[in-house]
Scaffold this motif. Structure first.
Motif, PDB file in Angstrom:
ATOM      1  N   VAL A  15       1.079  -5.151   1.178  1.00  0.00           N
ATOM      2  CA  VAL A  15       1.876  -4.152   0.444  1.00  0.00           C
ATOM      3  C   VAL A  15       3.170  -3.853   1.199  1.00  0.00           C
ATOM      4  N   VAL A  16       3.076  -3.686   2.519  1.00  0.00           N
ATOM      5  CA  VAL A  16       4.289  -3.390   3.297  1.00  0.00           C
ATOM      6  C   VAL A  16       5.314  -4.515   3.115  1.00  0.00           C
ATOM      7  N   ALA A  17       4.840  -5.763   3.164  1.00  0.00           N
ATOM      8  CA  ALA A  17       5.765  -6.892   3.013  1.00  0.00           C
ATOM      9  C   ALA A  17       6.487  -6.832   1.663  1.00  0.00           C
ATOM     10  N   ASN A 327      -1.309  12.944  -5.284  1.00  0.00           N
ATOM     11  CA  ASN A 327      -0.878  11.724  -5.986  1.00  0.00           C
ATOM     12  C   ASN A 327      -2.101  11.063  -6.612  1.00  0.00           C
ATOM     13  N   ASN A 328      -1.954  10.559  -7.824  1.00  0.00           N
ATOM     14  CA  ASN A 328      -2.961   9.674  -8.411  1.00  0.00           C
ATOM     15  C   ASN A 328      -2.352   8.280  -8.491  1.00  0.00           C
ATOM     16  N   CYS A 329      -3.090   7.275  -8.015  1.00  0.00           N
ATOM     17  CA  CYS A 329      -2.546   5.912  -7.988  1.00  0.00           C
ATOM     18  C   CYS A 329      -3.495   4.974  -8.742  1.00  0.00           C
ATOM     19  N   SER A 330      -2.936   4.188  -9.638  1.00  0.00           N
ATOM     20  CA  SER A 330      -3.728   3.251 -10.442  1.00  0.00           C
ATOM     21  C   SER A 330      -3.947   1.947  -9.675  1.00  0.00           C
ATOM     22  N   HIS A 331      -5.209   1.556  -9.521  1.00  0.00           N
ATOM     23  CA  HIS A 331      -5.499   0.282  -8.853  1.00  0.00           C
ATOM     24  C   HIS A 331      -4.847  -0.887  -9.591  1.00  0.00           C
ATOM     25  N   LYS A 332      -4.871  -0.832 -10.902  1.00  0.00           N
ATOM     26  CA  LYS A 332      -4.337  -1.961 -11.686  1.00  0.00           C
ATOM     27  C   LYS A 332      -2.822  -2.072 -11.517  1.00  0.00           C
ATOM     28  N   ALA A 333      -2.137  -0.905 -11.557  1.00  0.00           N
ATOM     29  CA  ALA A 333      -0.676  -0.943 -11.394  1.00  0.00           C
ATOM     30  C   ALA A 333      -0.319  -1.479 -10.004  1.00  0.00           C
ATOM     31  N   ALA A 334      -1.104  -1.076  -8.986  1.00  0.00           N
ATOM     32  CA  ALA A 334      -0.858  -1.560  -7.619  1.00  0.00           C
ATOM     33  C   ALA A 334      -1.036  -3.078  -7.569  1.00  0.00           C
ATOM     34  N   TYR A 335      -2.084  -3.551  -8.242  1.00  0.00           N
ATOM     35  CA  TYR A 335      -2.359  -4.990  -8.247  1.00  0.00           C
ATOM     36  C   TYR A 335      -1.254  -5.767  -8.981  1.00  0.00           C
ATOM     37  N   ASP A 336      -0.832  -5.230 -10.115  1.00  0.00           N
ATOM     38  CA  ASP A 336       0.203  -5.924 -10.889  1.00  0.00           C
ATOM     39  C   ASP A 336       1.497  -6.052 -10.079  1.00  0.00           C
ATOM     40  N   GLU A 337       1.768  -5.045  -9.253  1.00  0.00           N
ATOM     41  CA  GLU A 337       3.035  -5.073  -8.495  1.00  0.00           C
ATOM     42  C   GLU A 337       2.946  -5.899  -7.219  1.00  0.00           C
ATOM     43  N   THR A 338       1.805  -5.824  -6.521  1.00  0.00           N
ATOM     44  CA  THR A 338       1.746  -6.425  -5.174  1.00  0.00           C
ATOM     45  C   THR A 338       0.571  -7.385  -4.966  1.00  0.00           C
ATOM     46  N   GLY A 339      -0.321  -7.482  -5.953  1.00  0.00           N
ATOM     47  CA  GLY A 339      -1.478  -8.359  -5.791  1.00  0.00           C
ATOM     48  C   GLY A 339      -2.592  -7.736  -4.964  1.00  0.00           C
ATOM     49  N   GLN A 341      -5.113  -3.900  -4.145  1.00  0.00           N
ATOM     50  CA  GLN A 341      -5.639  -2.691  -4.792  1.00  0.00           C
ATOM     51  C   GLN A 341      -4.977  -1.399  -4.290  1.00  0.00           C
ATOM     52  N   GLY A 342      -5.369  -0.286  -4.929  1.00  0.00           N
ATOM     53  CA  GLY A 342      -4.695   0.993  -4.702  1.00  0.00           C
ATOM     54  C   GLY A 342      -4.802   1.563  -3.297  1.00  0.00           C
ATOM     55  N   VAL A 343      -5.900   1.278  -2.571  1.00  0.00           N
ATOM     56  CA  VAL A 343      -6.020   1.877  -1.237  1.00  0.00           C
ATOM     57  C   VAL A 343      -5.025   1.213  -0.278  1.00  0.00           C
ATOM     58  N   SER A 344      -4.881  -0.110  -0.375  1.00  0.00           N
ATOM     59  CA  SER A 344      -3.858  -0.778   0.440  1.00  0.00           C
ATOM     60  C   SER A 344      -2.465  -0.304   0.011  1.00  0.00           C
ATOM     61  N   TYR A 345      -2.286  -0.124  -1.299  1.00  0.00           N
ATOM     62  CA  TYR A 345      -0.973   0.284  -1.824  1.00  0.00           C
ATOM     63  C   TYR A 345      -0.592   1.678  -1.326  1.00  0.00           C
ATOM     64  N   MET A 352       6.186   1.732   4.617  1.00  0.00           N
ATOM     65  CA  MET A 352       7.554   1.269   4.367  1.00  0.00           C
ATOM     66  C   MET A 352       8.505   2.461   4.327  1.00  0.00           C
ATOM     67  N   THR A 353       8.082   3.541   3.645  1.00  0.00           N
ATOM     68  CA  THR A 353       8.985   4.688   3.459  1.00  0.00           C
ATOM     69  C   THR A 353       9.329   5.341   4.803  1.00  0.00           C
ATOM     70  N   GLY A 354       8.346   5.447   5.704  1.00  0.00           N
ATOM     71  CA  GLY A 354       8.612   6.017   7.032  1.00  0.00           C
ATOM     72  C   GLY A 354       9.629   5.170   7.792  1.00  0.00           C
TER      73      GLY A 354
END
Ligand code: NDP
Length: 400
Positions: A15-17, A327-339, A341-345, A352-354
């Motif tokens: 996810v960071v990459a 925050n609520n984070c969707s596992h599917k949206a995380a997967y679609d963006e980065t491949g 799941q939500g906990v890694s995302y 990255m933000t820090g």
């Protein structure tokens, strides 16, 4: 030129990459280094396919300080994002001091041979980072990370004094596996099988593992049984906000997960000491990790949401008030963006933000800092734009 070196190519490193590549105007050079270079190469290829940004890769043993120093000297990053394992924190900090590189991580140091984590080891580096004119940012994932920054934001904008802090972490997702952990299984199982503790009236109260639990209602999810655990951000938050009378951390677990965990412990597979097997030494929990699903492979069939936040009670302008930020984070949206799941995302986006805050001069300083010591406002703006929007409920029922 603001080059970044990411160390660790697991779920969070993936996810960071992706997220640093999406901010290539600030991260003008990117290297991903880890123990297994083929994993870095696969992530780099995926990042290039999705973003068009090229990432360099390297093999490194992050327990080998001279190797780390050589890599840092040749690539010359301005900051290292450490998303390897907590065991490597001190080695990477040592290398950063030697090579003159700033540092950020998402989990505090833990010795390999003892399931025990606390900040003292890393706080002891404060003077050395200060004298070197370098900045070390500790605990910049989601929890620790966003949870501490949410608390800082509450202190800055919504309270004169905070008295009761409950950090609530719900994973209401389903990966459709009988048993799997959402981040490194070894670190995860070591964390949740420890004795629990919470802060009350100036001291730590020790409890049996998972012995305090109650249902809590998570926004847009509903009630979930939540268990009181010790979690590392409690240690820095009670130090930095001394008006807090009680600070606790809660995490949801399903019955199926708890049953598996109990069996794993009962049959000795959670042991962290080496045993003799067929003429060689193996550590049961490390063997277990090798047969469990890897966290970065859970994403493709993961449904549901994570919901993590802070529930705070205190006083503003002489009035008692409650505040809930999450925050609520969707596992599917995380997967679609980065491949992944939500906990890694939810861990990789704040990391990255820090680093982005540091490289753009919005966070800084010489020494070792926990994230609540920085200005929460620009971070929360950027983290929301980067995929983790947050929400507030004023004067609702905290249930706690
Ligand atoms: P993974 O196990 O998926 O990834 C860890 C990576 O580090 C792997 O690529 C591994 O290499 C690499 N690594 C391990 N040891 C070394 C070493 N000696 N030298 C070089 N590389 C090494 O873990 P996650 O991605 O799930 O978690 C990463 C970190 O994020 C952990 O520290 C975890 O505690 C933290 N975390 C923080 C959270 C938060 O909210 N603050 C939440 C979730 C996780 P290899 O691929 O060869 O095994």
């Amino acid at each position: 030129m603001s080059k970044v070196l990411i160390i660790g190519a697991g779920g969070v490193g993936t996810v960071v990459a992706h997220k640093v590549a999406q901010n290539a105007d600030v991260f003008t050079g990117i290297m991903l280094a880890s123990r297994t270079k083929s994993k870095c190469d696969a992530i780099a290829a995926d990042v290039e396919r999705r973003t068009g940004v090229k990432i360099q890769t390297a093999q490194v043993d992050a327990d080998n300080v001279p190797e780390l120093v050589a890599l840092m000297r040749s690539f010359q990053p301005k900051i290292v994002i450490n998303v390897a394992l907590p065991y490597q924190d001190l080695h990477i900090m040592d290398a950063c001091l030697e090579a003159g590189v700033n540092y950020l991580d998402t989990a505090n140091y833990e010795p390999l041979e003892e399931a025990h984590f606390e900040y003292s080891w890393q706080w002891a580096y404060h003077d050395r980072f200060k004298e070197a004119g370098l900045c070390a940012i500790l605990g910049c994932g989601f929890d620790p990370g966003c949870t501490a920054i949410y608390t800082a934001y509450a202190a800055k904008h919504h309270f004169d004094e905070m008295h009761y802090l409950d950090i609530v972490d719900c994973n209401a997702g389903d990966h459709h596996k009988a048993f799997a952990t959402n981040f490194n299984p070894e670190i995860n199982i070591r964390e949740i099988t420890q004795r629990g503790k919470y802060w009350q009236d100036g001291r730590w109260v020790d409890i049996d593992p998972m012995s305090i639990h109650q249902p809590l209602t998570y926004p847009e999810i509903g009630p979930k049984e939540s268990y009181l655990l010790y979690h590392e951000e409690l240690e820095s938050l009670v130090k930095n906000y001394p008006t807090i009378k009680r600070a606790r951390f809660w995490m949801t677990f399903g019955q199926e997960y708890l049953t598996h965990l109990r069996v794993i412990q009962n049959i000795g597979m959670a042991r962290i000491d080496p045993i003799e097997y067929n003429g060689q030494q193996i550590v049961p929990i490390q063997f277990l990790k090798a047969v469990l699903p890897a966290p970065e492979t859970l994403g493709s069939n993961y449904t549901g949401y994570t919901s993590i936040g802070c529930r705070i009670r205190g006083v503003k302008d002489g009035q008692e008030k409650t505040y809930h930020i999450y925050n609520n984070c969707s596992h599917k949206a995380a997967y679609d963006e980065t491949g992944t799941q939500g906990v890694s995302y939810t861990t990789g986006v704040p990391a990255m933000t820090g680093a982005y805050m540091f490289l753009t001069g919005q966070w800084g300083g010489h020494g070792v800092f926990n994230v609540e010591e920085f200005n929460p406002d620009p971070f929360l703006k950027k983290v929301a734009e980067s995929g983790l929007p947050w929400h507030e409920i004023h004067n609702g029922d905290l249930e706690l």
